[in-house]
Design a protein around this motif. Sequence first.
Motif, PDB file in Angstrom:
ATOM      1  N   ALA A 186       0.844  -1.193   0.000  1.00  0.00           N
ATOM      2  CA  ALA A 186       0.000   0.000   0.000  1.00  0.00           C
ATOM      3  C   ALA A 186       0.884   1.250   0.000  1.00  0.00           C
ATOM      4  CB  ALA A 186      -0.921  -0.002   1.214  1.00  0.00           C
ATOM      5  N   LEU A 187       0.375   2.336  -0.578  1.00  0.00           N
ATOM      6  CA  LEU A 187       1.199   3.521  -0.790  1.00  0.00           C
ATOM      7  C   LEU A 187       0.444   4.796  -0.447  1.00  0.00           C
ATOM      8  CD1 LEU A 187       3.709   4.996  -1.989  1.00  0.00           C
ATOM      9  CD2 LEU A 187       2.656   4.697  -4.252  1.00  0.00           C
ATOM     10  N   GLU A 224      -4.875   0.161  -9.651  1.00  0.00           N
ATOM     11  CA  GLU A 224      -5.672  -0.994 -10.056  1.00  0.00           C
ATOM     12  C   GLU A 224      -5.180  -2.278  -9.397  1.00  0.00           C
ATOM     13  OE1 GLU A 224      -5.584  -1.104 -14.293  1.00  0.00           O
ATOM     14  OE2 GLU A 224      -6.509   0.887 -14.530  1.00  0.00           O
ATOM     15  N   SER A 225      -3.960  -2.227  -8.828  1.00  0.00           N
ATOM     16  CA  SER A 225      -3.416  -3.431  -8.199  1.00  0.00           C
ATOM     17  C   SER A 225      -3.042  -3.239  -6.731  1.00  0.00           C
ATOM     18  CB  SER A 225      -2.189  -3.925  -8.975  1.00  0.00           C
ATOM     19  OG  SER A 225      -1.202  -2.917  -9.066  1.00  0.00           O
ATOM     20  N   ILE A 226      -2.893  -1.989  -6.272  1.00  0.00           N
ATOM     21  CA  ILE A 226      -2.589  -1.730  -4.862  1.00  0.00           C
ATOM     22  C   ILE A 226      -3.448  -0.563  -4.366  1.00  0.00           C
ATOM     23  CG2 ILE A 226      -0.209  -2.584  -4.977  1.00  0.00           C
ATOM     24  CD1 ILE A 226       0.710   0.371  -5.089  1.00  0.00           C
ATOM     25  N   PRO A 227      -3.682  -0.497  -3.047  1.00  0.00           N
ATOM     26  CA  PRO A 227      -4.410   0.662  -2.510  1.00  0.00           C
ATOM     27  C   PRO A 227      -3.475   1.864  -2.382  1.00  0.00           C
ATOM     28  CG  PRO A 227      -3.907  -0.883  -0.741  1.00  0.00           C
ATOM     29  CD  PRO A 227      -3.438  -1.527  -2.014  1.00  0.00           C
ATOM     30  N   ILE A 228      -3.943   3.043  -2.793  1.00  0.00           N
ATOM     31  CA  ILE A 228      -3.143   4.263  -2.769  1.00  0.00           C
ATOM     32  C   ILE A 228      -3.964   5.410  -2.198  1.00  0.00           C
ATOM     33  CG2 ILE A 228      -1.948   6.005  -4.184  1.00  0.00           C
ATOM     34  CD1 ILE A 228      -1.376   3.809  -6.235  1.00  0.00           C
ATOM     35  N   LEU A 248       0.636   9.684   8.456  1.00  0.00           N
ATOM     36  CA  LEU A 248       0.591   8.487   9.302  1.00  0.00           C
ATOM     37  C   LEU A 248      -0.859   8.036   9.522  1.00  0.00           C
ATOM     38  CD1 LEU A 248       3.360   9.410  11.886  1.00  0.00           C
ATOM     39  CD2 LEU A 248       3.506   7.685  10.083  1.00  0.00           C
ATOM     40  N   ALA A 249      -1.767   8.998   9.687  1.00  0.00           N
ATOM     41  CA  ALA A 249      -3.184   8.648   9.816  1.00  0.00           C
ATOM     42  C   ALA A 249      -3.682   7.982   8.532  1.00  0.00           C
ATOM     43  CB  ALA A 249      -4.006   9.901  10.116  1.00  0.00           C
ATOM     44  N   ALA A 250      -3.225   8.488   7.390  1.00  0.00           N
ATOM     45  CA  ALA A 250      -3.616   7.892   6.106  1.00  0.00           C
ATOM     46  C   ALA A 250      -3.081   6.475   5.984  1.00  0.00           C
ATOM     47  CB  ALA A 250      -3.096   8.755   4.959  1.00  0.00           C
ATOM     48  N   ALA A 251      -1.851   6.245   6.439  1.00  0.00           N
ATOM     49  CA  ALA A 251      -1.250   4.909   6.370  1.00  0.00           C
ATOM     50  C   ALA A 251      -2.042   3.914   7.210  1.00  0.00           C
ATOM     51  CB  ALA A 251       0.202   4.969   6.838  1.00  0.00           C
ATOM     52  N   LYS A 252      -2.435   4.323   8.395  1.00  0.00           N
ATOM     53  CA  LYS A 252      -3.225   3.435   9.259  1.00  0.00           C
ATOM     54  C   LYS A 252      -4.563   3.106   8.619  1.00  0.00           C
ATOM     55  CE  LYS A 252      -1.244   5.180  13.595  1.00  0.00           C
ATOM     56  NZ  LYS A 252      -1.520   5.956  14.830  1.00  0.00           N
ATOM     57  N   TRP A 253      -5.209   4.131   8.054  1.00  0.00           N
ATOM     58  CA  TRP A 253      -6.516   3.923   7.427  1.00  0.00           C
ATOM     59  C   TRP A 253      -6.400   3.017   6.210  1.00  0.00           C
ATOM     60  CZ3 TRP A 253      -8.433   5.004   2.572  1.00  0.00           C
ATOM     61  CH2 TRP A 253      -9.825   4.966   2.424  1.00  0.00           C
ATOM     62  N   LEU A 254      -5.316   3.164   5.448  1.00  0.00           N
ATOM     63  CA  LEU A 254      -5.155   2.446   4.178  1.00  0.00           C
ATOM     64  C   LEU A 254      -4.788   0.981   4.361  1.00  0.00           C
ATOM     65  CD1 LEU A 254      -5.092   3.025   1.072  1.00  0.00           C
ATOM     66  CD2 LEU A 254      -2.636   3.402   1.319  1.00  0.00           C
ATOM     67  N   SER A 255      -4.280   0.621   5.527  1.00  0.00           N
ATOM     68  CA  SER A 255      -3.642  -0.685   5.715  1.00  0.00           C
ATOM     69  C   SER A 255      -4.536  -1.876   5.406  1.00  0.00           C
ATOM     70  CB  SER A 255      -3.114  -0.799   7.152  1.00  0.00           C
ATOM     71  OG  SER A 255      -4.183  -0.726   8.086  1.00  0.00           O
ATOM     72  N   LYS A 297      -7.348  -1.656   3.299  1.00  0.00           N
ATOM     73  CA  LYS A 297      -8.240  -1.315   2.185  1.00  0.00           C
ATOM     74  C   LYS A 297      -7.860  -2.106   0.926  1.00  0.00           C
ATOM     75  CE  LYS A 297     -10.601   1.656   4.517  1.00  0.00           C
ATOM     76  NZ  LYS A 297     -10.012   1.330   5.817  1.00  0.00           N
ATOM     77  N   PRO A 298      -8.842  -2.373   0.062  1.00  0.00           N
ATOM     78  CA  PRO A 298      -8.555  -3.047  -1.209  1.00  0.00           C
ATOM     79  C   PRO A 298      -7.889  -2.094  -2.183  1.00  0.00           C
ATOM     80  CG  PRO A 298     -10.864  -2.436  -1.111  1.00  0.00           C
ATOM     81  CD  PRO A 298     -10.273  -2.094   0.238  1.00  0.00           C
ATOM     82  N   GLU A 299      -7.432  -2.627  -3.305  1.00  0.00           N
ATOM     83  CA  GLU A 299      -6.800  -1.777  -4.320  1.00  0.00           C
ATOM     84  C   GLU A 299      -7.761  -0.672  -4.750  1.00  0.00           C
ATOM     85  OE1 GLU A 299      -8.801  -5.225  -6.397  1.00  0.00           O
ATOM     86  OE2 GLU A 299      -7.448  -4.965  -4.676  1.00  0.00           O
TER      87      GLU A 299
END
Length: 267
Positions: free
Chosen positions: A94-95, A115-119, A245-252, A254-256
């Motif tokens: 994830a990015l 299309e292949s990773i969550p961003i 950092l808040a975005a990273a936690k939220w994204l962890s 999530k689907p692509e």
Amino acid sequence: MSTPLKIAVHGAAGRMGRRVVALASEDSALELVAAMENDQHPLLGQDAGDLAGVDTLDIALSSKWPNDADVVIDFSLPEAIDRCIEKCVLHETALVVATTGMTDAQVERLNEASESIPIVWAPSMSLAVNLSMKLAQQITEKLLDVPGGLDIEIIERHHRYKADAPSGTALKFGDLIAEKLGDDTKHVHGREGHTGQRTRNEIGYHAVRVGDNPGEHTIVFGMLGERIELNVAASSRDCYAAGALAAAKWLSDKPEGMYDMFDVLEM
């Protein structure tokens, strides 16, 4: 106790990268597993914690890409973003992208990667900035038909070292406001000489570069007889680091897909 989220910071030796490292080191829900820079960086090999001004973390600044990170946070430069996207897709990581000034081709590559990773991609990671963007849209929508018309100008101030102008955040403010104004909106960058009367369907942008200002945006809504000025200003870079950092936690988990800070804030 849940397992800490493993994060890597791309652009870790930069001003923003160091603050992300510093704040992450203080968060028990996070584990820094890598701090990356380009392979010619003069500080390669130095400890990321030492560079960030916190305790030694036993994480050396490196050009090698980790294979165990859950999320990569990118605060780098446009010339470095292509490799970051490529590596995250390769490792299915994830990015979170906070780099501004990307070309249209780079934005297209970022969209393809989603299309292949969550961003999560946003020109500003500041929670206050993103809340202000929503307010700007609401103000625009309510004043569209105000008697005498509505004039909107965007003034942004940043430190003398910022390379792109106007800021990505100012442009995002403008794009969101334009969604409410309509398709014929014109984006006007600065004014000089005999420009003639201001047209009714334009958004003006003005970039100021002074000292060490970490970022300030003022959206002026001008009407006949009154005005509103929506101002959001950072007093330190920590607001951007904390938002990333808040975005990273939220994204962890999530689907692509492509997300932004409005998604993170559930707005």
